[in-house]
Motif scaffolding. Structure first.
Motif, PDB file in Angstrom:
ATOM      1  N   ALA A 231       7.441   9.369   4.864  1.00  0.00           N
ATOM      2  CA  ALA A 231       6.202  10.155   4.863  1.00  0.00           C
ATOM      3  C   ALA A 231       5.033   9.318   4.351  1.00  0.00           C
ATOM      4  O   ALA A 231       3.921   9.369   4.891  1.00  0.00           O
ATOM      5  N   ALA A 232       5.290   8.539   3.290  1.00  0.00           N
ATOM      6  CA  ALA A 232       4.232   7.685   2.738  1.00  0.00           C
ATOM      7  C   ALA A 232       3.768   6.654   3.760  1.00  0.00           C
ATOM      8  O   ALA A 232       2.568   6.391   3.896  1.00  0.00           O
TER       9      ALA A 232
ATOM     10  N   SER B 210      -9.636  -8.181   5.840  1.00  0.00           N
ATOM     11  CA  SER B 210     -10.618  -9.146   6.344  1.00  0.00           C
ATOM     12  C   SER B 210     -10.472  -9.263   7.848  1.00  0.00           C
ATOM     13  O   SER B 210      -9.363  -9.250   8.383  1.00  0.00           O
ATOM     14  N   SER B 211     -11.587  -9.364   8.516  1.00  0.00           N
ATOM     15  CA  SER B 211     -11.583  -9.535   9.969  1.00  0.00           C
ATOM     16  C   SER B 211     -11.620 -11.002  10.361  1.00  0.00           C
ATOM     17  O   SER B 211     -11.606 -11.339  11.553  1.00  0.00           O
ATOM     18  N   ASP B 212     -11.644 -11.885   9.365  1.00  0.00           N
ATOM     19  CA  ASP B 212     -11.788 -13.315   9.636  1.00  0.00           C
ATOM     20  C   ASP B 212     -10.469 -13.990   9.975  1.00  0.00           C
ATOM     21  O   ASP B 212     -10.444 -15.032  10.613  1.00  0.00           O
ATOM     22  N   SER B 213      -9.356 -13.383   9.511  1.00  0.00           N
ATOM     23  CA  SER B 213      -8.065 -14.040   9.714  1.00  0.00           C
ATOM     24  C   SER B 213      -7.105 -13.108  10.422  1.00  0.00           C
ATOM     25  O   SER B 213      -6.938 -11.947  10.041  1.00  0.00           O
ATOM     26  N   THR B 214      -6.465 -13.619  11.464  1.00  0.00           N
ATOM     27  CA  THR B 214      -5.475 -12.824  12.195  1.00  0.00           C
ATOM     28  C   THR B 214      -4.095 -12.942  11.561  1.00  0.00           C
ATOM     29  O   THR B 214      -3.187 -12.197  11.916  1.00  0.00           O
ATOM     30  N   GLU B 215      -3.939 -13.889  10.645  1.00  0.00           N
ATOM     31  CA  GLU B 215      -2.643 -14.116  10.030  1.00  0.00           C
ATOM     32  C   GLU B 215      -2.452 -13.306   8.757  1.00  0.00           C
ATOM     33  O   GLU B 215      -1.334 -13.050   8.322  1.00  0.00           O
ATOM     34  N   SER B 216      -3.517 -12.872   8.132  1.00  0.00           N
ATOM     35  CA  SER B 216      -3.418 -12.150   6.868  1.00  0.00           C
ATOM     36  C   SER B 216      -2.826 -10.756   7.086  1.00  0.00           C
ATOM     37  O   SER B 216      -3.144 -10.068   8.061  1.00  0.00           O
ATOM     38  N   THR B 217      -1.970 -10.341   6.181  1.00  0.00           N
ATOM     39  CA  THR B 217      -1.383  -8.999   6.230  1.00  0.00           C
ATOM     40  C   THR B 217      -2.035  -8.055   5.221  1.00  0.00           C
ATOM     41  O   THR B 217      -1.634  -6.913   5.096  1.00  0.00           O
ATOM     42  N   ALA B 218      -3.031  -8.559   4.502  1.00  0.00           N
ATOM     43  CA  ALA B 218      -3.671  -7.764   3.456  1.00  0.00           C
ATOM     44  C   ALA B 218      -4.426  -6.574   4.054  1.00  0.00           C
ATOM     45  O   ALA B 218      -5.014  -6.666   5.134  1.00  0.00           O
ATOM     46  N   VAL B 219      -4.388  -5.449   3.346  1.00  0.00           N
ATOM     47  CA  VAL B 219      -5.056  -4.232   3.817  1.00  0.00           C
ATOM     48  C   VAL B 219      -5.828  -3.582   2.671  1.00  0.00           C
ATOM     49  O   VAL B 219      -5.581  -3.860   1.494  1.00  0.00           O
ATOM     50  N   ILE B 220      -6.784  -2.736   3.043  1.00  0.00           N
ATOM     51  CA  ILE B 220      -7.475  -1.882   2.079  1.00  0.00           C
ATOM     52  C   ILE B 220      -7.460  -0.459   2.619  1.00  0.00           C
ATOM     53  O   ILE B 220      -7.387  -0.238   3.827  1.00  0.00           O
ATOM     54  N   PHE B 221      -7.516   0.508   1.740  1.00  0.00           N
ATOM     55  CA  PHE B 221      -7.618   1.894   2.163  1.00  0.00           C
ATOM     56  C   PHE B 221      -9.042   2.149   2.667  1.00  0.00           C
ATOM     57  O   PHE B 221     -10.011   1.723   2.044  1.00  0.00           O
TER      58      PHE B 221
ATOM     59  N   ALA C 264       0.833  -1.204   0.000  1.00  0.00           N
ATOM     60  CA  ALA C 264       0.000   0.000   0.000  1.00  0.00           C
ATOM     61  C   ALA C 264       0.869   1.255   0.000  1.00  0.00           C
ATOM     62  O   ALA C 264       0.533   2.252  -0.643  1.00  0.00           O
ATOM     63  N   VAL C 265       1.992   1.208   0.708  1.00  0.00           N
ATOM     64  CA  VAL C 265       2.929   2.338   0.705  1.00  0.00           C
ATOM     65  C   VAL C 265       3.493   2.553  -0.693  1.00  0.00           C
ATOM     66  O   VAL C 265       3.597   3.686  -1.172  1.00  0.00           O
TER      67      VAL C 265
ATOM     68  N   VAL D 194      -0.042   6.235   5.072  1.00  0.00           N
ATOM     69  CA  VAL D 194      -0.736   4.989   4.753  1.00  0.00           C
ATOM     70  C   VAL D 194      -1.105   4.222   6.021  1.00  0.00           C
ATOM     71  O   VAL D 194      -2.190   3.627   6.109  1.00  0.00           O
ATOM     72  N   SER D 195      -0.230   4.241   7.010  1.00  0.00           N
ATOM     73  CA  SER D 195      -0.516   3.504   8.254  1.00  0.00           C
ATOM     74  C   SER D 195      -1.796   3.987   8.912  1.00  0.00           C
ATOM     75  O   SER D 195      -2.501   3.221   9.580  1.00  0.00           O
ATOM     76  N   ARG D 196      -2.115   5.272   8.725  1.00  0.00           N
ATOM     77  CA  ARG D 196      -3.335   5.822   9.309  1.00  0.00           C
ATOM     78  C   ARG D 196      -4.519   5.696   8.358  1.00  0.00           C
ATOM     79  O   ARG D 196      -5.655   6.025   8.741  1.00  0.00           O
ATOM     80  N   ALA D 197      -4.285   5.245   7.159  1.00  0.00           N
ATOM     81  CA  ALA D 197      -5.323   5.259   6.133  1.00  0.00           C
ATOM     82  C   ALA D 197      -5.826   3.881   5.732  1.00  0.00           C
ATOM     83  O   ALA D 197      -6.719   3.779   4.899  1.00  0.00           O
TER      84      ALA D 197
END
Length: 417
Positions: A300-301, A313-324, A279-280, A305-308
């Motif tokens: 800066a990016a 998915s809330s189903d998996s604690t292992e996934s690192t995937a993110v969405i804006f 995402a960065v 991005v960390s705040r955005a």
């Protein structure tokens, strides 16, 4: 008279709405609301906390709040108040480096100045997440969020909740010392129009600071523009075309956006990024598509991005995937833009109110068209203008924030703010 009546109408509309809706819920703002003078003050290094409050229309505003004093001292202090307003699709993290550095620099400068060492002035800085940005809530589905004057309203809500400006947003609640309660407004970004990247939606979000200062000049001790020059000016004759484009996009996109109660990474065309790093990289790639020779540091990016983003998915604690998590409607064409006459009326009102203006621009920043530059020079007439090394986010990049802070401190000292 016509120019002034336009901004008087904005002021009146905002004031009337806040008067009617007094049920603002705040989190940890009571200490900020009490600012009495105390002659002795020992500053500490700047510290940051997360603060939020619910506006009268139900939208929750998130913010970051920096101070150099303890909450226990807040009842006795007369403080320097600064509000920071970010640019389009940025958030409060845009000021993660500037805000603490500015507080520490002001404290250090005052301690080293023997003539004022007995009267050190504590500083509090708040950086908002505008609705639809960062950690703030989104506007409701029944209305588009792209009207610039609407963002001015949320700044007014914030000022009202903090009881800054002596409560003069709603005059019936006025109290305190009008001069000591004035606010320094720092606004970033000129905003722009990039037809190739769906950026036609930008309505000079950085121009919120200019419109706020024009509508409420009595609240502003100064206006500091970082790579900013006010709202995007459009031709009045294109009004119908803008309305048509906004309606067509809204009709098409609403069916996708509001077909489900929440985004799942598949509905509504939401893109899933496999990691925060991806995402960065996407955020950095957008900078390369902007006009001129703009760039942004990875640091800066990552702040922005960390705040955005949120987990995809809330189903998996292992996934690192993110969405804006920003409101997708921010990328729609605006229903209404300011005309050049209206933008110039803003400049005129600020200048006539004798609000000191500082303009800091970056060598590799956003290009300014000649008409806008002429209007800023001849109508706004900023008394403090500097060109510094860096790019559009020079206040957020670690390599360029230092000189930005230095010039702001000079400006504040020059006007005894």
């Amino acid at each position: 008279m016509a120019k002034r009546s336009f901004y008087y109408a904005i002021n009146l509309a905002i004031t009337s709405t806040i008067r009617r809706n007094r049920s603002i819920s705040t989190t940890n703002v009571s200490a900020m609301a009490k600012t009495k003078h105390r002659s002795s003050f020992t500053p500490k290094m700047a510290t940051v906390t997360e603060r939020s409050f619910v506006c009268s229309d139900g939208v929750r505003l998130a913010s970051r709040f920096w101070t150099n004093f303890d909450d226990v001292d807040a009842n006795n202090l007369q403080t320097r108040k600064i509000i920071c307003l970010h640019g389009w699709l940025d958030n409060a993290a845009s000021f993660n480096r500037l805000a603490p550095a500015l507080i520490d620099s002001l404290s250090s400068d005052e301690k080293n100045n023997e003539t004022i060492s007995e009267h050190l002035k504590p500083t509090e800085i708040i950086a908002l997440d505008f609705p639809g940005h960062g950690l703030s809530g989104h506007k409701s589905p029944d209305g588009p969020p792209q009207l610039l004057a609407e963002y001015v309203y949320y700044v007014a809500e914030c000022v009202e909740a903090l009881k800054w400006g002596s409560g003069r947003i709603s005059p019936a609640d006025g109290a305190g010392d009008p001069e000591s309660d004035k606010i320094t407004v720092i606004g970033h970004s000129m905003g722009a129009r990039y037809r190739t990247c769906c950026f036609d939606a930008i309505n000079y979000l950085g121009g919120v600071s200019v419109v706020f200062a024009a509508a409420f000049p009595e609240l502003c001790s100064s206006l500091i523009l970082l790579e900013g020059g006010g709202p995007l000016a459009r031709n009045a004759k294109d009004c119908a075309r803008h309305v048509r484009a906004a309606c067509q996009r809204r009709l098409k996109s609403n069916k996708l956006l509001f077909s489900k109660s929440s985004f799942d990474g598949k509905s509504g065309g939401v893109r899933v990024y496999p990691s925060l790093g991806a995402a960065v990289e996407a955020r950095l790639a957008t900078v390369k598509r902007m006009p001129g020779e703009q760039y942004m540091s990875e640091e800066a990016a990552e702040d922005l991005v960390s705040r955005a983003v949120v987990p995809a998915s809330s189903d998996s604690t292992e996934s690192t995937a993110v969405i804006f998590r920003h409101d997708p409607r921010l990328q729609w064409p605006s229903l209404q833009y300011f005309t050049r006459e209206q933008v110039e009326a803003c400049y005129h009102d600020i200048h006539e109110a004798n609000v000191p203006v500082c303009v800091l621009i970056a060598e590799d920043g956003y290009p300014v068209d000649s008409l806008s530059e002429k209007a800023i020079t001849e109508i706004l007439k900023p008394g403090f203008v500097r060109k510094l090394s860096g790019s559009h986010h020079f206040h957020a990049d670690p390599d360029s924030v230092g000189p930005v802070v230095e010039e702001i401190v000079k400006f504040i000292k020059e006007h005894n703010l």
